[in-house]
Design a protein around this motif. Structure first.
Motif, PDB file in Angstrom:
ATOM      1  N   ASP A 404       0.877  -1.547  -0.037  1.00 58.97           N
ATOM      2  CA  ASP A 404       0.232  -0.265   0.112  1.00 58.97           C
ATOM      3  C   ASP A 404       0.457   1.508  -0.068  1.00 58.97           C
ATOM      4  N   GLU A 405       0.633   1.577  -1.089  1.00 58.81           N
ATOM      5  CA  GLU A 405       2.214   3.284  -1.289  1.00 58.81           C
ATOM      6  C   GLU A 405       1.420   4.018   0.220  1.00 58.81           C
ATOM      7  N   ASN A 406      -0.087   4.284   0.347  1.00 59.06           N
ATOM      8  CA  ASN A 406      -0.449   4.823   1.671  1.00 59.06           C
ATOM      9  C   ASN A 406       0.460   4.873   3.021  1.00 59.06           C
ATOM     10  N   THR A 407       0.228   4.273   2.918  1.00 58.41           N
ATOM     11  CA  THR A 407       0.472   3.115   4.399  1.00 58.41           C
ATOM     12  C   THR A 407       1.758   3.902   5.167  1.00 58.41           C
ATOM     13  N   GLY A 408       3.065   3.849   4.820  1.00 60.05           N
ATOM     14  CA  GLY A 408       4.630   4.448   5.195  1.00 60.05           C
ATOM     15  C   GLY A 408       4.112   3.757   6.421  1.00 60.05           C
ATOM     16  N   GLN A 409       4.327   4.424   7.468  1.00 54.76           N
ATOM     17  CA  GLN A 409       5.091   4.804   8.547  1.00 54.76           C
ATOM     18  C   GLN A 409       3.330   4.711   9.673  1.00 54.76           C
ATOM     19  N   ILE A 447      -2.872  -7.416   1.602  1.00 55.21           N
ATOM     20  CA  ILE A 447      -1.680  -8.155   0.218  1.00 55.21           C
ATOM     21  C   ILE A 447      -3.073  -8.889  -0.489  1.00 55.21           C
ATOM     22  N   PHE A 448      -4.436  -9.163  -0.583  1.00 57.72           N
ATOM     23  CA  PHE A 448      -4.922 -10.061  -0.901  1.00 57.72           C
ATOM     24  C   PHE A 448      -5.868  -9.454  -2.070  1.00 57.72           C
ATOM     25  N   VAL A 449      -5.680  -7.701  -1.502  1.00 57.76           N
ATOM     26  CA  VAL A 449      -6.522  -7.279  -2.366  1.00 57.76           C
ATOM     27  C   VAL A 449      -6.074  -6.299  -4.144  1.00 57.76           C
ATOM     28  N   PRO A 450      -6.468  -6.218  -4.919  1.00 54.76           N
ATOM     29  CA  PRO A 450      -5.712  -5.889  -5.960  1.00 54.76           C
ATOM     30  C   PRO A 450      -5.263  -4.976  -5.732  1.00 54.76           C
ATOM     31  N   THR A 451      -3.855  -4.537  -6.164  1.00 54.36           N
ATOM     32  CA  THR A 451      -3.500  -3.073  -5.267  1.00 54.36           C
ATOM     33  C   THR A 451      -4.039  -1.476  -6.463  1.00 54.36           C
ATOM     34  N   GLU A 452      -4.852  -1.867  -6.987  1.00 50.82           N
ATOM     35  CA  GLU A 452      -5.257  -0.789  -8.067  1.00 50.82           C
ATOM     36  C   GLU A 452      -6.564  -0.205  -7.760  1.00 50.82           C
ATOM     37  N   ILE A 453      -7.366  -1.291  -6.420  1.00 51.36           N
ATOM     38  CA  ILE A 453      -7.947  -0.742  -5.741  1.00 51.36           C
ATOM     39  C   ILE A 453      -7.325   0.121  -4.639  1.00 51.36           C
ATOM     40  N   ILE A 454      -6.399  -1.036  -4.432  1.00 53.27           N
ATOM     41  CA  ILE A 454      -5.907  -0.391  -3.073  1.00 53.27           C
ATOM     42  C   ILE A 454      -5.328   1.674  -3.291  1.00 53.27           C
ATOM     43  N   ASN A 455      -4.829   1.721  -4.358  1.00 58.89           N
ATOM     44  CA  ASN A 455      -4.218   2.536  -4.715  1.00 58.89           C
ATOM     45  C   ASN A 455      -5.185   3.728  -5.629  1.00 58.89           C
ATOM     46  N   ASN A 463     -18.877  -2.948  -5.566  1.00 60.86           N
ATOM     47  CA  ASN A 463     -18.085  -4.267  -5.978  1.00 60.86           C
ATOM     48  C   ASN A 463     -16.438  -4.083  -5.169  1.00 60.86           C
ATOM     49  N   GLU A 464     -16.037  -3.348  -5.686  1.00 58.15           N
ATOM     50  CA  GLU A 464     -14.845  -2.344  -5.501  1.00 58.15           C
ATOM     51  C   GLU A 464     -14.588  -2.690  -4.566  1.00 58.15           C
ATOM     52  N   TRP A 465     -15.401  -1.657  -3.702  1.00 61.98           N
ATOM     53  CA  TRP A 465     -16.257  -1.983  -1.959  1.00 61.98           C
ATOM     54  C   TRP A 465     -16.138  -3.325  -1.280  1.00 61.98           C
ATOM     55  N   LYS A 466     -16.858  -4.199  -1.346  1.00 63.28           N
ATOM     56  CA  LYS A 466     -16.915  -5.677  -1.924  1.00 63.28           C
ATOM     57  C   LYS A 466     -15.801  -5.445  -1.512  1.00 63.28           C
TER      58      LYS A 466
END
Length: 582
Positions: A404-409, A447-455, A463-466
């Motif tokens: 997750d590129e938003n996670t950081g610290q 880590i099981f969620v596609p990165t295009e949905i996370i970012n 459907n993406e929120w589900k």
């Protein structure tokens, strides 16, 4: 063995004491029954006498009412109030007539000496406005000075009063109550003396009759129980002392608007059985103690030779037997034999126990040495396994951070903030350390969620929120190890809310694990304070207001009230951690 001697003595003493108690109790019961019979006789005599007294009062009342009827018939034929035509007097009662002014001065009376004097009666005058219109008939009231009962008929017009005064003779009252004492003596009741008192409602007390008090002064004792006499609902009160019993029988005339009157009969009854029982008990106890101690002395002498000395020898050896070092402790001698076979059996069992104990400790020491070596090996392996699990948890945190590129610290700040909240809640050190290590894994399921949905920069589709919400279930499967029990609870339940509006299960309240409740608030605080590509970071004051007051997404009802209170008290310290690790 002194304790065996004491046990024998105690059992004998107990048996004799119980026997003594039973005999004494039976004696007390018989005496109590006799006392109750005596009280019943007194009560019966008192009640019968009172019935006679009340019957006489009713007769006098009827005579008085007849006189009043004659007087009223006379008034119907006259235009003004007049004195009755005649007076009436006998050995029981007398009736006097008075004509007075409104101030109470006597204008006319059948008693010549009273004309021109002031009629002294507090029930009629000196009380402000009179509370009757034309006529009034009182109930019986007390003339305390003369020990008389009186009753009044009063009628008036604009100028003066006519008063008919019924007086019951003092001798008649005394004779009625004198019958009680006479009857008690004739019925063989043990009475020391009897006194008769009159008491008014102001608690003034006067003796009107006494068997042994020539001065007719109330006794000191009745003066101390005057309140009991006024407040009791019974017809008699009993007081016991060492030598006698005092009974107070109370007769109260009917309460009216006037002062009620109490006649109190004081009877002192000999408590003849009290001293007798005490003397009997003392003599019995002295005889018992003489016999008892003589018997005990003989038992002691014999038991010391046959029982105490052998047992003391066995116990002395047993006490010297060192249970921590049985191999070096001395054993009982096999050669010692005693006259009591049971003591020989006890000695042999003690000897066998000592031998078995020696052998047992020898085997136990060997087993302990083996167990200690095995335990050291297991502890070493446990430490290695724990280090491996913690290293794995750290690696998982790195994986979550990289996905997750938003996670950081963010994940590490959540761990530190969660540890602070747990400590402020008063949790133990182990809990605080574990939540610090495992809170960073709260979003490991992503880590099981596609990165295009996370970012994704914009809003997620339904459907993406589900798919996104399913990251909590995925984490449960990933962390399915006993060591990761707390981490699994955090990852699975940290999106549940106190009011039940969260996911994945919608549970609420204390059904949510405490560690997940703590991480929930820590995660939301850090997310609000952190800038994202799609939003700026909120200030501390804005973040505090959103969590405490709520906005369109966050509500205070989402949080455990106790955890929310800890946040309110420590939000500045929490923000210090945020800034330090940003």
């Amino acid at each position: 063995m002194r304790f065996i001697q004491r046990e024998i003595i105690f059992k004998i003493f107990t048996f004799v004491s119980i026997s003594f108690f039973v005999i004494f109790s039976i004696n007390i019961y018989e005496n109590t029954q006799q006392e109750q019979e005596k009280i019943s006789i007194i009560t019966k005599i008192f009640n019968e006498t009172l019935h006679t007294f009340e019957d006489n009062l009713a007769m006098i009342n009827e005579d008085f009412n007849n006189i009043l009827n004659d007087y009223f018939n006379m008034l119907r034929t006259e235009d003004e109030l007049k004195m009755p035509p005649k007076t009436f007097k006998n050995y029981i009662y007398s009736i006097n007539y008075y004509k007075t002014t409104k101030k109470g001065y006597i204008i006319d009376s059948n008693i010549e000496d009273l004309k021109g004097n002031y009629y002294k009666n507090n029930f009629i005058f000196n009380s402000g406005d009179l509370f009757f219109d034309e006529s009034l008939i009182s109930d019986f009231v007390l003339d305390f000075k003369n020990n008389n009962l009186k009753k009044f008929f009063i009628t008036k017009n604009e100028n003066y009063f006519i008063i008919l005064e019924l007086i019951i003779s003092e001798n008649f009252i005394n004779n009625i109550f004198q019958r009680i004492s006479t009857s008690l003596i004739s019925d063989s009741v043990d009475i020391k003396f009897s006194n008769l008192y009159i008491i008014d409602s102001d608690k003034n007390i006067k003796m009107i009759q006494s068997d042994n008090n020539l001065n007719n002064e109330p006794t000191d004792f009745i003066s101390t129980i005057i309140d009991d006499i006024f407040h009791t609902k019974d017809d008699h009160i009993t007081y016991n002392s060492f030598y006698n019993r005092k009974l107070y029988y109370i007769y109260k005339l009917k309460d009216t608007g006037f002062k009620p009157i109490r006649y109190v009969l004081e009877i002192s009854v000999d408590n003849i059985y009290t001293l007798k029982n005490i003397l009997f008990s003392i003599v019995f106890f002295i005889v018992f103690m003489i016999v008892f101690f003589g018997f005990i002395k003989a038992i002691n002498k014999k038991s010391k030779i046959l029982l105490v000395s052998p047992l003391e020898k066995i116990i002395s050896n047993y006490n010297q037997f060192d249970i921590n070092n049985p191999e070096k402790s001395a054993l009982l001698s096999i050669k010692d034999m005693y006259k009591i076979e049971e003591i020989n059996i006890l000695k042999n069992k003690t000897l066998n126990f000592q031998i078995s104990l020696k052998n047992y400790f020898k085997d136990l020491k060997e087993s302990y040495d083996e167990l200690e070596n095995a335990y050291g090996t297991i502890e070493e392996k446990n430490q290695e396994l724990r280090k491996a699990y913690l290293n794995f948890a750290h690696k998982l945190s790195i994986i979550a951070e990289g996905h997750d590129e938003n996670t950081g610290q963010h994940v590490y700040r959540v761990g530190e903030i969660s540890a602070l909240i747990a400590d402020k809640l008063g949790m133990d050190t182990g809990f605080v350390e574990d939540i610090k290590k495992f809170a960073p894994l709260h979003d490991i399921g992503k880590i099981f969620v596609p990165t295009e949905i996370i970012n994704k920069k914009g809003s997620l589709t339904e459907n993406e929120w589900k798919i996104m919400k399913n990251h909590t279930i995925s984490a449960k499967e990933l962390l399915d190890e006993e060591f990761f029990h707390m981490a699994q609870n955090i990852a699975l339940y940290h999106h549940e809310k106190w009011d039940g509006s969260g996911y994945p299960y919608g549970i609420k309240g204390d059904n949510i694990p405490l560690e997940a409740q703590i991480v929930q608030l820590a995660d939301i605080f850090d997310a609000l304070r952190s800038p994202r590509s799609y939003k700026k970071g909120f200030s501390l004051q804005e973040t505090y207001k959103i969590i405490v007051k709520g906005d369109d997404r966050v509500k205070p009802e989402h949080f455990n009230p106790i955890i929310l209170e800890v946040f309110k008290e420590n939000y500045e310290e929490i923000d210090y951690i945020f800034k330090k690790l940003s």
